[in-house]
Design a protein around this motif. Structure first.
Motif, short mmCIF file in Angstrom:
data_model
loop_
_atom_site.label_atom_id
_atom_site.label_comp_id
_atom_site.label_asym_id
_atom_site.label_seq_id
_atom_site.Cartn_x
_atom_site.Cartn_y
_atom_site.Cartn_z
N VAL A 59 -2.79 7.55 1.34
CA VAL A 59 -1.33 7.53 1.40
C VAL A 59 -0.88 8.86 2.00
O VAL A 59 -1.20 9.92 1.46
CB VAL A 59 -0.70 7.35 0.00
CG1 VAL A 59 0.82 7.26 0.12
CG2 VAL A 59 -1.24 6.10 -0.68
N HIS A 60 -0.14 8.79 3.12
CA HIS A 60 0.32 9.99 3.79
C HIS A 60 1.52 10.57 3.06
O HIS A 60 2.48 9.86 2.75
CB HIS A 60 0.69 9.67 5.24
CG HIS A 60 1.05 10.85 6.07
ND1 HIS A 60 0.17 11.89 6.30
CD2 HIS A 60 2.19 11.19 6.71
CE1 HIS A 60 0.76 12.81 7.06
NE2 HIS A 60 1.99 12.41 7.31
N LEU A 61 1.49 11.87 2.77
CA LEU A 61 2.52 12.50 1.96
C LEU A 61 3.42 13.45 2.74
O LEU A 61 4.47 13.85 2.24
CB LEU A 61 1.87 13.29 0.81
CG LEU A 61 0.93 12.52 -0.11
CD1 LEU A 61 0.29 13.47 -1.11
CD2 LEU A 61 1.67 11.40 -0.82
N ARG A 82 5.69 9.43 6.37
CA ARG A 82 5.49 9.60 4.93
C ARG A 82 5.43 8.24 4.25
O ARG A 82 6.30 7.39 4.45
CB ARG A 82 6.62 10.44 4.34
CG ARG A 82 6.45 10.74 2.86
CD ARG A 82 7.58 11.60 2.34
NE ARG A 82 7.41 11.89 0.93
CZ ARG A 82 6.66 12.87 0.43
NH1 ARG A 82 6.04 13.69 1.26
NH2 ARG A 82 6.55 13.06 -0.87
N GLY A 83 4.40 8.02 3.44
CA GLY A 83 4.23 6.75 2.76
C GLY A 83 3.32 5.78 3.50
O GLY A 83 2.96 4.74 2.96
N ILE A 85 0.07 4.01 4.84
CA ILE A 85 -1.22 3.83 4.17
C ILE A 85 -2.30 3.37 5.14
O ILE A 85 -2.00 2.81 6.21
CB ILE A 85 -1.12 2.81 3.02
CG1 ILE A 85 -0.91 1.39 3.58
CG2 ILE A 85 -0.01 3.17 2.05
CD1 ILE A 85 -1.25 0.29 2.60
N ARG A 138 3.39 0.33 5.70
CA ARG A 138 4.01 0.80 4.46
C ARG A 138 3.78 -0.24 3.37
O ARG A 138 3.81 -1.44 3.62
CB ARG A 138 5.51 1.01 4.66
CG ARG A 138 5.87 2.10 5.63
CD ARG A 138 5.50 3.47 5.13
NE ARG A 138 6.21 3.84 3.90
CZ ARG A 138 7.42 4.42 3.89
NH1 ARG A 138 8.05 4.69 5.03
NH2 ARG A 138 7.99 4.73 2.75
N ASP A 139 3.54 0.23 2.17
CA ASP A 139 3.34 -0.65 1.03
C ASP A 139 3.87 0.08 -0.20
O ASP A 139 3.27 1.03 -0.68
CB ASP A 139 1.85 -0.97 0.86
CG ASP A 139 1.58 -2.01 -0.22
OD1 ASP A 139 2.14 -1.86 -1.33
OD2 ASP A 139 0.82 -2.97 0.04
N SER A 140 5.02 -0.35 -0.70
CA SER A 140 5.68 0.38 -1.78
C SER A 140 4.85 0.39 -3.06
O SER A 140 4.90 1.36 -3.83
CB SER A 140 7.06 -0.25 -2.07
OG SER A 140 6.94 -1.61 -2.43
N GLU A 143 2.18 3.02 -2.57
CA GLU A 143 2.85 4.32 -2.64
C GLU A 143 3.11 4.71 -4.10
O GLU A 143 2.88 5.86 -4.50
CB GLU A 143 4.18 4.28 -1.88
CG GLU A 143 4.04 4.27 -0.37
CD GLU A 143 5.41 4.31 0.31
OE1 GLU A 143 6.14 5.30 0.10
OE2 GLU A 143 5.75 3.34 1.01
N GLN A 144 3.60 3.76 -4.88
CA GLN A 144 3.92 4.03 -6.29
C GLN A 144 2.66 4.37 -7.08
O GLN A 144 2.62 5.36 -7.82
CB GLN A 144 4.61 2.82 -6.91
CG GLN A 144 4.94 2.99 -8.39
CD GLN A 144 5.40 1.71 -9.03
OE1 GLN A 144 4.95 0.62 -8.68
NE2 GLN A 144 6.31 1.82 -10.00
N SER A 147 1.31 7.75 -6.07
CA SER A 147 2.13 8.83 -6.61
C SER A 147 1.83 9.07 -8.09
O SER A 147 1.72 10.22 -8.54
CB SER A 147 3.62 8.50 -6.42
OG SER A 147 4.43 9.49 -6.99
#
Length: 298
Positions: A59-61, A82-83, A85, A138-140, A143-144, A147
Motif C-alpha cells: 500500500v503506497h503511503l 497515495r493508497g 496497491i 485503489r482498494d479501500s 487501505e483500511q 493502515s
C-alpha cells in the motif's frame, strides 16, 4: 485441523535476484505474529527484481510516484498515488523500478493462511485457488486493513498479537474474494458459537492474559479456522476477540491496582505488557488516567 499456518518468523524475506532491496524502517518479524509479516519502507529510488514464497500486498503511503513493474515478457508503468496497491502472488518473480521518494507498507501473507481462509468457504478446493496479480489500483478495504496493521506495528496495544492476526485473516479473505480465481465463492458463513466453544475460548484468553495470545492458538483449540472463529466470536458476543482480550486485561489491571500492593511493573507483566511505560500508556488510553492515579482513588 485449521489454524496451523506458518509463524511470522518462518516467512522468509524475499529472494533478491537483481538489485538491492532496502532494509525496512520497521518490521513485525520480532513480534512473532502468525501468518503475516508487516514492514514499512521508505526509498529514494529502487531497481530490484525479487521473488517470495509469501503473497505480497503493498500500500503506497506517500506522494505520487511513477513505478515500473516488470514480469517475464511484460512491463507496466503506472503513476501510483497515495493508497495505490499492488498484489503479487506467492512464488512470482517481479521487478520494481522508480525514481524519487516512495513510502509504502509491505504485507507478506503465508500461503497456508490463504489456504486456511479458502477452506472456510467449503465450496472451493483450497489447493486450486490462485492469487491474481494487481498493480496500482485503489482498494479501500486493503487501505483500511493496511493502515490498522501499520498502527499496530508502530504501537502495539493490549490485544496486539490477537488483533494483528485477526486483521491478517480478514486481509486473506478479502484477497480471495477480490484477487483470486475463487472470487465470489468465498463466502464464510456467519453464525454463533456453541456455548461450550465460547466458554473454552474465553477461558483460554482469561488464563493467558500475561502472554501474547495468538488467534491461531484459540481457533486451533476449537478445531476452527482463525477467520471463522473471529467472525463467529463477534457474531456471538458483539465484540471481536482482541477487544474482549483488551477488556479483560484492563479489568485485571484495575483489580490488581485496587486489591494488591504489587508494583506497577509487576502488574504490567501480568497483563501482557513488556514494560511499565507501555502499560501506563495503554492503561491511560483505556481509562483516561494513569495506573498510579487509579490506584490512589481506591
Amino acid at each position: 485441523m485449521f489454524g496451523r499456518y506458518f509463524l511470522a518468523g518462518a516467512i522468509p524475506g524475499p529472494v533478491v535476484i537483481a538489485g538491492v532491496l532496502p532494509a525496512p524502517l520497521e518490521s513485525s518479524r520480532p513480534r512473532g505474529w502468525n501468518g503475516i509479516v508487516v514492514e514499512r519502507y521508505r526509498t529514494n529510488s529502487m531497481n530490484v527484481v525479487a521473488q517470495s514464497s509469501a503473497a505480497l500486498v503493498t500500500v503506497h503511503l506517500g506522494p505520487p510516484v511513477t513505478m515500473v513493474q516488470t514480469r517475464p515478457k511484460k512491463a507496466d508503468r503506472r503513476l501510483i498515488t497515495r493508497g495505490g496497491i499492488t498484489v503479487t502472488p506467492p512464488g512470482k518473480c517481479k521487478g520494481w523500478q522508480h525514481r524519487g521518494p516512495a513510502d509504502f507498507i509491505a504485507l507478506w501473507l503465508a500461503p497456508a493462511l490463504i489456504r486456511d481462509s479458502a477452506a472456510v468457504a467449503g465450496e472451493i478446493r483450497p489447493e486450486r485457488v490462485e492469487i491474481l496479480d494487481n498493480f496500482g489500483t485503489r482498494d479501500s478495504k486493503i487501505e483500511q486493513l493496511g493502515s490498522l496493521l501499520l498502527s499496530e506495528l508502530e504501537c502495539e496495544g493490549f490485544g496486539g498479537r490477537l488483533y494483528a492476526e485477526s486483521l491478517a485473516s480478514a486481509l486473506a479473505v478479502h484477497l480471495l474474494r477480490r484477487y483470486s480465481t475463487a472470487g465470489a465463492a468465498v463466502r464464510p458463513t456467519a453464525t454463533v458459537l456453541p456455548w461450550f466453544k465460547l466458554r473454552r475460548a474465553t477461558e483460554y484468553m482469561n488464563d493467558n492474559l500475561s502472554k501474547g495470545v495468538a488467534l491461531s492458538e484459540i481457533a486451533g483449540a476449537l478445531a476452527m479456522s482463525p477467520y471463522h472463529f473471529a467472525r463467529m466470536f463477534k457474531q456471538t458476543t458483539g465484540i471481536a476477540p482482541h477487544q474482549y482480550l483488551i477488556e479483560r486485561r484492563v479489568e485485571c489491571a484495575k483489580s490488581l491496582l485496587r486489591e494488591t500492593e504489587l508494583s506497577v511493573t509487576e502488574i504490567a507483566h501480568r497483563v501482557g505488557c513488556t514494560n511499565q511505560s507501555h502499560f501506563s500508556m495503554l492503561f491511560r488510553r483505556a481509562t483516561a488516567m494513569t495506573p498510579t492515579i487509579f490506584r490512589q482513588q481506591r
